[in-house]
Design a protein around this motif. Structure first.
Motif, PDB file in Angstrom:
ATOM      1  N   LEU A   1       9.815   7.024 -12.018  1.00  0.00           N
ATOM      2  CA  LEU A   1       8.706   6.074 -11.970  1.00  0.00           C
ATOM      3  C   LEU A   1       8.074   6.220 -10.592  1.00  0.00           C
ATOM      4  N   GLN A   2       6.907   6.845 -10.546  1.00  0.00           N
ATOM      5  CA  GLN A   2       6.165   6.978  -9.298  1.00  0.00           C
ATOM      6  C   GLN A   2       5.326   5.725  -9.116  1.00  0.00           C
ATOM      7  N   MET A   3       5.533   5.045  -8.005  1.00  0.00           N
ATOM      8  CA  MET A   3       4.843   3.792  -7.749  1.00  0.00           C
ATOM      9  C   MET A   3       3.983   3.938  -6.504  1.00  0.00           C
ATOM     10  N   ASN A   4       2.682   3.819  -6.679  1.00  0.00           N
ATOM     11  CA  ASN A   4       1.739   3.933  -5.567  1.00  0.00           C
ATOM     12  C   ASN A   4       1.017   2.614  -5.344  1.00  0.00           C
ATOM     13  N   ASN A   5       0.433   2.479  -4.165  1.00  0.00           N
ATOM     14  CA  ASN A   5      -0.324   1.268  -3.830  1.00  0.00           C
ATOM     15  C   ASN A   5       0.483   0.015  -4.162  1.00  0.00           C
ATOM     16  N   LEU A   6       1.689  -0.030  -3.681  1.00  0.00           N
ATOM     17  CA  LEU A   6       2.586  -1.139  -4.000  1.00  0.00           C
ATOM     18  C   LEU A   6       2.086  -2.440  -3.401  1.00  0.00           C
TER      19      LEU A   6
ATOM     20  N   VAL B   1       0.370  -2.760 -13.671  1.00  0.00           N
ATOM     21  CA  VAL B   1       0.704  -1.541 -12.934  1.00  0.00           C
ATOM     22  C   VAL B   1      -0.163  -0.350 -13.333  1.00  0.00           C
ATOM     23  N   LYS B   2      -1.029  -0.532 -14.311  1.00  0.00           N
ATOM     24  CA  LYS B   2      -1.881   0.581 -14.749  1.00  0.00           C
ATOM     25  C   LYS B   2      -2.703   1.118 -13.596  1.00  0.00           C
ATOM     26  N   GLY B   3      -2.723   2.442 -13.496  1.00  0.00           N
ATOM     27  CA  GLY B   3      -3.478   3.082 -12.428  1.00  0.00           C
ATOM     28  C   GLY B   3      -2.704   3.222 -11.136  1.00  0.00           C
ATOM     29  N   ARG B   4      -1.549   2.560 -11.049  1.00  0.00           N
ATOM     30  CA  ARG B   4      -0.742   2.639  -9.827  1.00  0.00           C
ATOM     31  C   ARG B   4       0.613   3.304 -10.066  1.00  0.00           C
ATOM     32  N   PHE B   5       1.182   3.101 -11.248  1.00  0.00           N
ATOM     33  CA  PHE B   5       2.504   3.637 -11.565  1.00  0.00           C
ATOM     34  C   PHE B   5       2.370   4.762 -12.583  1.00  0.00           C
ATOM     35  N   THR B   6       3.257   5.735 -12.467  1.00  0.00           N
ATOM     36  CA  THR B   6       3.306   6.838 -13.423  1.00  0.00           C
ATOM     37  C   THR B   6       4.746   7.071 -13.837  1.00  0.00           C
ATOM     38  N   ILE B   7       4.980   7.052 -15.138  1.00  0.00           N
ATOM     39  CA  ILE B   7       6.322   7.273 -15.665  1.00  0.00           C
ATOM     40  C   ILE B   7       6.425   8.694 -16.201  1.00  0.00           C
ATOM     41  N   SER B   8       7.603   9.267 -16.061  1.00  0.00           N
ATOM     42  CA  SER B   8       7.820  10.606 -16.603  1.00  0.00           C
ATOM     43  C   SER B   8       9.248  10.723 -17.095  1.00  0.00           C
ATOM     44  N   LEU B   9       9.451  11.635 -18.041  1.00  0.00           N
ATOM     45  CA  LEU B   9      10.774  11.861 -18.629  1.00  0.00           C
ATOM     46  C   LEU B   9      10.962  13.358 -18.798  1.00  0.00           C
ATOM     47  N   ASP B  10      12.077  13.854 -18.295  1.00  0.00           N
ATOM     48  CA  ASP B  10      12.385  15.270 -18.399  1.00  0.00           C
ATOM     49  C   ASP B  10      13.720  15.425 -19.116  1.00  0.00           C
ATOM     50  N   ASN B  11      13.672  15.772 -20.396  1.00  0.00           N
ATOM     51  CA  ASN B  11      14.910  15.925 -21.161  1.00  0.00           C
ATOM     52  C   ASN B  11      15.696  17.160 -20.737  1.00  0.00           C
ATOM     53  N   ALA B  12      15.051  18.086 -20.078  1.00  0.00           N
ATOM     54  CA  ALA B  12      15.748  19.299 -19.646  1.00  0.00           C
ATOM     55  C   ALA B  12      16.856  18.984 -18.642  1.00  0.00           C
ATOM     56  N   ASP B  13      16.603  17.987 -17.789  1.00  0.00           N
ATOM     57  CA  ASP B  13      17.648  17.623 -16.829  1.00  0.00           C
ATOM     58  C   ASP B  13      18.061  16.166 -16.958  1.00  0.00           C
ATOM     59  N   ASN B  14      17.703  15.553 -18.100  1.00  0.00           N
ATOM     60  CA  ASN B  14      18.141  14.172 -18.397  1.00  0.00           C
ATOM     61  C   ASN B  14      17.772  13.195 -17.289  1.00  0.00           C
TER      62      ASN B  14
ATOM     63  N   GLY C   1       0.794  -1.217   0.000  1.00  0.00           N
ATOM     64  CA  GLY C   1       0.000   0.000   0.000  1.00  0.00           C
ATOM     65  C   GLY C   1       0.826   1.266   0.000  1.00  0.00           C
ATOM     66  N   GLY C   2       2.110   1.131   0.214  1.00  0.00           N
ATOM     67  CA  GLY C   2       2.988   2.290   0.253  1.00  0.00           C
ATOM     68  C   GLY C   2       3.412   2.761  -1.126  1.00  0.00           C
TER      69      GLY C   2
END
Length: 122
Positions: free
Chosen positions: A80-85, A63-76, A15-16
């Protein structure tokens, strides 16, 4: 020429949440895609989530609905935000990226990080 370093793994209760980071360094021109894979003991490595520099994302059904991926090319950096593990999320998580360097700005090469361990247990 390019190094990927993951961080953010650890031990968390069911759940963390955890936030994994992947920092890319080197002669980077552009990170075209960044993905997160995981490998649990005794299992094959599997794709968890993928992202492109254009903002597209895809997730494994598990993992759909629980994990969120992001990419920021500005700072390379990617995250991966992982919720409700869940305990079944326990694995070694790897960052993978297709990167164009300043020496090869037209063709990307694949790079892998060393992995960060995530353990979900009470």
């Amino acid at each position: 020429q390019v190094q990927l370093v993951e961080s953010g793994g650890g031990l968390v209760q069911p759940g963390g949440s955890l936030r994994l980071s992947c920092a890319a360094s080197g002669s980077i021109f552009n990170i075209d895609t960044m993905d997160w894979y995981r490998q649990a003991p005794g299992k094959e490595r599997e794709l968890v989530a993928s992202s492109t520099s254009g903002g597209s994302t895809n997730y494994a059904d598990s993992v759909k609905g629980r994990f969120t991926i992001s990419l920021d090319n500005a700072d390379n950096t990617g995250h991966l935000q992982m919720n409700n593990l869940k305990p079944e999320d326990t694995a070694l998580y790897y960052c993978h990226a297709s990167v164009r360097t300043i020496f090869r700005p037209r063709n990307g090469d694949d790079y892998w990080g060393q992995g960060t361990r995530v353990t979900v247990s009470s």
